[in-house]
Design a protein around this motif. Structure first.
Motif, PDB file in Angstrom:
ATOM      1  N   GLU A   1       0.836  -1.205   0.000  1.00  0.00           N
ATOM      2  CA  GLU A   1       0.000   0.000   0.000  1.00  0.00           C
ATOM      3  C   GLU A   1       0.871   1.255   0.000  1.00  0.00           C
ATOM      4  O   GLU A   1       0.595   2.224  -0.722  1.00  0.00           O
ATOM      5  N   GLU A   2       1.911   1.252   0.815  1.00  0.00           N
ATOM      6  CA  GLU A   2       2.792   2.422   0.883  1.00  0.00           C
ATOM      7  C   GLU A   2       3.471   2.674  -0.462  1.00  0.00           C
ATOM      8  O   GLU A   2       3.590   3.821  -0.906  1.00  0.00           O
ATOM      9  N   LEU A   3       3.935   1.607  -1.112  1.00  0.00           N
ATOM     10  CA  LEU A   3       4.593   1.753  -2.419  1.00  0.00           C
ATOM     11  C   LEU A   3       3.621   2.308  -3.450  1.00  0.00           C
ATOM     12  O   LEU A   3       3.960   3.214  -4.225  1.00  0.00           O
TER      13      LEU A   3
ATOM     14  N   MET B   1       1.519   7.174  -6.469  1.00  0.00           N
ATOM     15  CA  MET B   1       0.425   8.089  -6.791  1.00  0.00           C
ATOM     16  C   MET B   1       0.764   9.515  -6.394  1.00  0.00           C
ATOM     17  O   MET B   1       0.492  10.476  -7.133  1.00  0.00           O
ATOM     18  N   VAL B   2       1.350   9.679  -5.208  1.00  0.00           N
ATOM     19  CA  VAL B   2       1.731  11.023  -4.745  1.00  0.00           C
ATOM     20  C   VAL B   2       2.779  11.627  -5.676  1.00  0.00           C
ATOM     21  O   VAL B   2       2.707  12.815  -6.037  1.00  0.00           O
ATOM     22  N   ALA B   3       3.745  10.819  -6.084  1.00  0.00           N
ATOM     23  CA  ALA B   3       4.783  11.316  -7.000  1.00  0.00           C
ATOM     24  C   ALA B   3       4.172  11.757  -8.321  1.00  0.00           C
ATOM     25  O   ALA B   3       4.560  12.792  -8.889  1.00  0.00           O
TER      26      ALA B   3
ATOM     27  N   GLU C   1       2.374  15.083  -7.802  1.00  0.00           N
ATOM     28  CA  GLU C   1       3.325  16.197  -7.695  1.00  0.00           C
ATOM     29  C   GLU C   1       3.873  16.588  -9.072  1.00  0.00           C
ATOM     30  O   GLU C   1       4.052  17.771  -9.375  1.00  0.00           O
ATOM     31  N   GLU C   2       4.106  15.577  -9.896  1.00  0.00           N
ATOM     32  CA  GLU C   2       4.638  15.852 -11.236  1.00  0.00           C
ATOM     33  C   GLU C   2       3.597  16.560 -12.097  1.00  0.00           C
ATOM     34  O   GLU C   2       3.923  17.514 -12.824  1.00  0.00           O
ATOM     35  N   ILE C   3       2.336  16.120 -11.989  1.00  0.00           N
ATOM     36  CA  ILE C   3       1.270  16.723 -12.795  1.00  0.00           C
ATOM     37  C   ILE C   3       0.979  18.159 -12.353  1.00  0.00           C
ATOM     38  O   ILE C   3       0.806  19.053 -13.186  1.00  0.00           O
ATOM     39  N   THR C   4       0.925  18.377 -11.046  1.00  0.00           N
ATOM     40  CA  THR C   4       0.549  19.700 -10.520  1.00  0.00           C
ATOM     41  C   THR C   4       1.726  20.645 -10.409  1.00  0.00           C
ATOM     42  O   THR C   4       1.554  21.866 -10.309  1.00  0.00           O
ATOM     43  N   GLY C   5       2.945  20.095 -10.353  1.00  0.00           N
ATOM     44  CA  GLY C   5       4.115  20.934 -10.163  1.00  0.00           C
ATOM     45  C   GLY C   5       4.238  21.439  -8.742  1.00  0.00           C
ATOM     46  O   GLY C   5       4.995  22.377  -8.464  1.00  0.00           O
ATOM     47  N   HIS C   6       3.502  20.830  -7.837  1.00  0.00           N
ATOM     48  CA  HIS C   6       3.527  21.254  -6.425  1.00  0.00           C
ATOM     49  C   HIS C   6       4.103  20.142  -5.556  1.00  0.00           C
ATOM     50  O   HIS C   6       3.686  18.991  -5.650  1.00  0.00           O
ATOM     51  N   GLN C   7       5.094  20.491  -4.739  1.00  0.00           N
ATOM     52  CA  GLN C   7       5.733  19.521  -3.862  1.00  0.00           C
ATOM     53  C   GLN C   7       5.077  19.542  -2.473  1.00  0.00           C
ATOM     54  O   GLN C   7       4.916  20.607  -1.877  1.00  0.00           O
ATOM     55  N   LEU C   8       4.705  18.377  -2.001  1.00  0.00           N
ATOM     56  CA  LEU C   8       4.122  18.284  -0.662  1.00  0.00           C
ATOM     57  C   LEU C   8       5.193  18.359   0.408  1.00  0.00           C
ATOM     58  O   LEU C   8       6.364  18.041   0.164  1.00  0.00           O
TER      59      LEU C   8
END
Length: 469
Positions: free
Chosen positions: A382-384, A389-391, A394-401
């Protein structure tokens, strides 16, 4: 109250619920009565060399489903009537929350404060031996758990005794629940009943229609709560209710209570009790020497989390709470319940509200039978997946969490997360089920609606087994 019978009191509620069901009298009689009552007396050698005869019980109320399930309590108040009543409540409780067990209960009539640890171990192991001899304990027949006066330590002794007398039994550790984690217990079991009380009360106060009828606003935020009892159930109930936004204004213990309309810090009060053996003289709180008086203090929610028979016909007229959450077993008598209902109070019944313990015990039993901890097989996967998904986001939105946001989103569910999720789902579903029954059948009482729901399921199980046509 000399002639008061806890078991008869439970059956009075069953009788009231039966009026809403069309059950054959024979089936109703079977549902009411205890299937097996085992009283035992056995000798134990004390540390000083003397022998003492111990009185103990195990009652199996309903065999509509096996194994039966129910805790073991150590208390001088233990007697046949009490154990029968608690076993009956376990049957209805398990049926109500769809846990596939029949009901049972055990009791040993001792004052634990008068015995050393080695003496308590001898008593527990001898009690377990007596249960084994009569087939009153096994993963498939009867699965005990902790109750008042017992805990993980006693359950470990029981599991070890059973395993040593049943060598080669693959599922031996499933003979009892509430065990330490090191002996294949389950995370979240210690606080399960109190957390279930929190989920139940939170669900109830979220129903806008009901809160408006009681003159309260929806939600837990700002609700003034008085807790009776700061043992395991009372402490965790108070802790989670306070964390959920409620204000704990009073806490009652057997040796005195405290009250502060501005609120008490539950953790600090609990630490005071651990250090001094009493919660009296806490900061600016008012001491209440006769703690039973706190049940009649002004509050929004009253949570009796001690013993049965606390709110009776004598003190019920003085209760000022709008909601009573029965965290203990049988704290409100039938007569008192009728008085409170006439006053317009809402009672969250015991065998619903304190079902968190048996629910998580069920999860532990499943864990022991499957021989694998919840979350072990899929947490990292699940973590992987979540990290990928988070990566991508971030790539699509250009925003880093931030690191905190990323950790929260990618985290896989461990055992405690799965247990708490299952418990929350169970408590919420059960509440909405009984709430719907209360409305459609116009019972005016969540307790009667709860009994209706449980009795329907028990009756269906008996009929399915061909015991009744």
């Amino acid at each position: 109250m000399e002639n008061y019978s806890f078991f008869d009191n439970v059956n009075k509620f069953v009788g009231q619920a039966a009026g809403y069901l069309e059950l054959p009298q024979g089936l109703l009689d079977q549902i009411k009565q205890c299937n097996s009552v085992y009283q035992m007396n056995f000798p134990v050698k004390l540390d000083n060399g003397n022998y003492e005869v111990i009185e103990a019980y195990r009652v199996q109320h309903s065999h509509h489903r096996l194994p039966v399930k129910g805790g073991i309590r150590y208390s001088m108040a233990v007697n046949e009537d009490e154990v029968k009543a608690l076993a009956a409540l376990m049957s209805y409780k398990c049926a109500l929350v769809d846990v596939p067990f029949g009901g049972a209960k055990g009791g040993v009539r001792i004052d634990t404060r008068k015995y050393s640890e080695s003496e308590l171990e001898k008593i527990t192991r001898r009690y377990t031996t007596e249960l084994i001899r009569k087939n009153f304990i096994s993963p498939a027949q009867d699965v005990p758990a902790p109750d008042y006066g017992t805990g993980a330590r006693e359950m470990a002794w029981i599991a070890d005794t059973y395993s040593s007398m049943n060598t080669g039994e693959l599922n031996a550790l499933a003979c009892v629940t509430g065990k330490p984690i090191s002996l294949h217990g389950i995370r979240g079991r210690t606080e399960a009943t109190g957390r279930g009380v929190f989920y139940g009360i939170r669900t109830a106060v979220d129903v806008t229609e009901d809160m408006e009828s009681l003159g309260l606003t929806p939600g837990l935020e700002g609700k003034r709560i008085i807790i009776q009892g700061l043992g395991n159930v009372g402490y965790y109930s108070a802790k989670y209710l306070q964390e959920g936004g409620a204000i704990i204004t009073g806490i009652a213990e057997y040796n005195g209570g405290i009250y502060d309309p501005n609120g008490l810090d539950v953790e600090e009060v609990y630490q005071l009790k651990q250090e001094k053996g009493s919660i009296l003289d806490y900061k600016n709180a008012k001491n209440i020497q006769n703690s039973i008086e706190l049940l009649e203090y002004d509050c929004d929610i009253l949570v009796p989390a001690a013993l049965e028979n606390q709110i009776t016909a004598e003190n019920a007229p003085g209760v000022k709470a709008k909601i009573i959450g029965e965290a203990a077993n049988g704290p409100v008598t039938t007569e008192a319940a009728n008085i409170l209902q006439e006053k317009g109070l809402r009672i969250l019944p015991d065998f619903y509200l304190n079902a968190g313990g048996v629910t998580v015990s069920y999860f532990e039993w499943l864990k022991n039978l499957s021989h694998v901890a919840f979350g072990r097989m899929d947490k990292r996967y699940e973590e992987l997946t979540n990290r990928s998904m988070v990566a991508a986001m971030e790539e699509i939105t250009g925003h880093q969490l931030s690191d905190t946001q990323r950790s929260s989103l990618v985290r896989g569910a461990g055992e405690i997360d799965i247990v708490n999720s299952g418990l929350e789902e169970t408590m919420m579903n059960a509440y909405y089920t009984i709430w719907e029954i209360m409305k459609t059948k116009e019972t005016g009482s969540l307790r009667i609606a709860s009994f209706i729901s449980a009795m329907e399921k028990i009756a269906t199980a008996y009929v399915a087994r061909g015991i009744f046509p």
